[in-house]
Motif scaffolding. Structure first.
Motif, PDB file in Angstrom:
ATOM      1  N   ARG A  46     -50.485  -3.038  52.669  1.00  0.00           N
ATOM      2  CA  ARG A  46     -50.286  -4.363  51.919  1.00  0.00           C
ATOM      3  C   ARG A  46     -48.543  -4.510  51.981  1.00  0.00           C
ATOM      4  O   ARG A  46     -48.111  -3.356  51.897  1.00  0.00           O
ATOM      5  CB  ARG A  46     -50.815  -4.358  50.611  1.00  0.00           C
ATOM      6  CG  ARG A  46     -52.180  -4.490  50.479  1.00  0.00           C
ATOM      7  CD  ARG A  46     -52.744  -4.009  48.959  1.00  0.00           C
ATOM      8  NE  ARG A  46     -52.211  -2.611  48.919  1.00  0.00           N
ATOM      9  CZ  ARG A  46     -52.297  -2.069  47.571  1.00  0.00           C
ATOM     10  NH1 ARG A  46     -52.635  -2.725  46.557  1.00  0.00           N
ATOM     11  NH2 ARG A  46     -51.898  -0.912  47.434  1.00  0.00           N
ATOM     12  N   SER A  56     -40.210  -7.938  55.027  1.00  0.00           N
ATOM     13  CA  SER A  56     -41.533  -8.393  55.219  1.00  0.00           C
ATOM     14  C   SER A  56     -41.319  -9.012  56.592  1.00  0.00           C
ATOM     15  O   SER A  56     -40.365  -9.482  57.108  1.00  0.00           O
ATOM     16  CB  SER A  56     -41.863  -9.540  54.332  1.00  0.00           C
ATOM     17  OG  SER A  56     -42.786 -10.279  54.957  1.00  0.00           O
ATOM     18  N   GLN A  92     -45.437 -19.619  48.546  1.00  0.00           N
ATOM     19  CA  GLN A  92     -44.507 -18.530  48.377  1.00  0.00           C
ATOM     20  C   GLN A  92     -43.279 -19.095  48.209  1.00  0.00           C
ATOM     21  O   GLN A  92     -42.702 -19.741  49.063  1.00  0.00           O
ATOM     22  CB  GLN A  92     -44.701 -17.543  49.578  1.00  0.00           C
ATOM     23  CG  GLN A  92     -43.483 -16.290  49.198  1.00  0.00           C
ATOM     24  CD  GLN A  92     -44.118 -15.486  48.084  1.00  0.00           C
ATOM     25  OE1 GLN A  92     -44.933 -15.237  47.759  1.00  0.00           O
ATOM     26  NE2 GLN A  92     -43.267 -15.076  47.011  1.00  0.00           N
ATOM     27  N   GLU A 138     -48.068  -9.055  48.807  1.00  0.00           N
ATOM     28  CA  GLU A 138     -49.274  -8.736  48.550  1.00  0.00           C
ATOM     29  C   GLU A 138     -49.391  -8.026  47.224  1.00  0.00           C
ATOM     30  O   GLU A 138     -50.305  -7.940  46.785  1.00  0.00           O
ATOM     31  CB  GLU A 138     -50.127  -8.253  49.822  1.00  0.00           C
ATOM     32  CG  GLU A 138     -50.147  -8.916  51.101  1.00  0.00           C
ATOM     33  CD  GLU A 138     -50.933  -8.418  52.082  1.00  0.00           C
ATOM     34  OE1 GLU A 138     -52.232  -8.590  52.284  1.00  0.00           O
ATOM     35  OE2 GLU A 138     -50.121  -7.967  52.776  1.00  0.00           O
ATOM     36  N   ARG A 194     -48.681  -9.890  44.284  1.00  0.00           N
ATOM     37  CA  ARG A 194     -49.875 -10.543  43.786  1.00  0.00           C
ATOM     38  C   ARG A 194     -51.192  -9.965  43.393  1.00  0.00           C
ATOM     39  O   ARG A 194     -52.031 -10.326  42.409  1.00  0.00           O
ATOM     40  CB  ARG A 194     -50.479 -11.593  45.114  1.00  0.00           C
ATOM     41  CG  ARG A 194     -49.606 -12.738  45.430  1.00  0.00           C
ATOM     42  CD  ARG A 194     -50.188 -13.629  46.343  1.00  0.00           C
ATOM     43  NE  ARG A 194     -50.454 -12.941  47.642  1.00  0.00           N
ATOM     44  CZ  ARG A 194     -49.600 -12.913  48.621  1.00  0.00           C
ATOM     45  NH1 ARG A 194     -48.378 -13.602  48.581  1.00  0.00           N
ATOM     46  NH2 ARG A 194     -49.823 -12.484  49.860  1.00  0.00           N
ATOM     47  N   GLU A 195     -51.197  -8.808  43.765  1.00  0.00           N
ATOM     48  CA  GLU A 195     -52.498  -7.983  43.217  1.00  0.00           C
ATOM     49  C   GLU A 195     -52.354  -7.697  41.978  1.00  0.00           C
ATOM     50  O   GLU A 195     -53.463  -7.283  41.347  1.00  0.00           O
ATOM     51  CB  GLU A 195     -52.723  -6.786  44.164  1.00  0.00           C
ATOM     52  CG  GLU A 195     -53.738  -5.533  43.844  1.00  0.00           C
ATOM     53  CD  GLU A 195     -53.846  -4.606  44.517  1.00  0.00           C
ATOM     54  OE1 GLU A 195     -54.461  -3.529  44.108  1.00  0.00           O
ATOM     55  OE2 GLU A 195     -53.476  -4.440  46.045  1.00  0.00           O
ATOM     56  N   GLY A 207     -43.315  -2.135  51.321  1.00  0.00           N
ATOM     57  CA  GLY A 207     -44.663  -2.256  50.772  1.00  0.00           C
ATOM     58  C   GLY A 207     -45.402  -0.941  51.463  1.00  0.00           C
ATOM     59  O   GLY A 207     -44.631   0.070  52.031  1.00  0.00           O
TER      60      GLY A 207
END
Length: 298
Positions: free
Chosen positions: A249, A223, A2, A253, A256-257, A245
């Motif tokens: 998730r 985060s 990341q 995440e 990325r999804e 988020g």
């Protein structure tokens, strides 16, 4: 691995691990002052349409949205963005947020009976400056209203016993008005002074595309793995976005999804040392805004 991007016109790329271990930067002015510097800020909060994915009780769903609205109002958030994250509640969240932000005396005009509002009563009142009580009008007072045409004249419901005649150029629908005469009651269109409420944007776009559409000066991702907010070193000003988020998730995440990437100015852990396994989105919004509010300098 990341990547992390700091704020500066010439962006420097750091690994996530180097960010977490980065020493504090020291400045020669104002000893002891926190390193997060702010001036002239307009807050933008970004929440996913999957905000309620783990909540099925209809009353609790409404209450959770009400907590977002309340946190936004307390700290003067002017824009709430709802981005696509695989959820099905975007329209529901938008409707409740807008309902909470609307003065009570205008809700019947602006919101028809609908299933989404069945449990809106469990949401806490915002009590922001635009939510004025019903009282005797005063010259110079600014009130939120709804303009409508009656014959050739334009009137506005501003939450008083009688409608006000609108002078000047105005559009039908919701607007902000200033009282210029009491007998007879007359108003003119105006702009609010200070904080007046928030606007809700349901983009139906993914997070990276939504952030691009918002055209922000600084973007913060939240985060648990982010840099401790007490060690953050970034100058914030202008339009500042804070991204949250979903219950299942995190921000990275979700990106990325949808096969997306975004160059955040900073990734912050605004609840360092949390003792619970997870922090709910509505809790994170309140905690993050509270921390950043303490550090703002405008």
């Amino acid at each position: 691995m990341q990547k992390f991007f700091t704020t500066s016109k010439s962006r420097r790329v750091e690994t996530f691990e180097s960010l977490l271990n980065r020493p504090l930067k020291h400045h020669h002015s104002l000893p002891g002052k926190r390193e997060l510097r702010m001036a002239g800020i307009t807050w933008h909060v970004f929440i996913p349409d999957s905000l309620l994915e783990e909540t099925h009780d209809p009353k609790l769903r409404a209450y959770k949205v009400g907590q977002i609205a309340r946190a936004a109002a307390i700290f003067g958030v002017e824009h709430i963005w709802i981005y696509r994250a695989g959820g099905r509640d975007g329209r529901f969240i938008k409707t409740l947020l807008e309902y909470a932000e609307t003065p009570q005396y205008l809700r019947k005009r602006l919101f028809p009976l609908m299933p989404e509002l069945r449990y809106a009563g469990v949401m806490p009142p915002l009590q922001i400056p635009s939510h004025k009580p019903k009282e005797s009008p005063r010259i110079g007072e600014i009130r939120e209203g709804f303009a409508y045409r009656k014959g050739k004249k334009l009137f506005a419901d501003i939450g008083l016993d009688r409608p006000a005649l609108v002078k000047g150029v105005a559009q039908e629908g919701r607007g902000t008005f200033k009282v210029i005469s009491v007998k007879p009651l007359r108003v003119v269109p105006t702009k609010p002074e200070g904080y007046w409420g928030y606007k809700v944007h349901l983009t139906r776009m993914t997070l990276a595309k939504t952030l691009k559409k918002a055209n922000l000066d600084v973007v913060i991702a939240t985060s648990r793995k982010g840099v401790d907010v007490r060690r953050a070193d970034v100058t914030l000003e202008g339009d500042v976005g804070i991204v949250f988020g979903s219950p299942r998730r995190g921000v990275m995440e979700i990106l990325r999804e949808f096969n997306e990437d975004y160059e955040f100015d900073v990734i912050l852990n605004t609840i360092p040392g949390q003792k619970t396994k997870t922090v709910r989105t509505e809790e994170a919004v309140l905690a993050t805004l509270a921390v950043l509010n303490l550090m703002r300098g405008d």
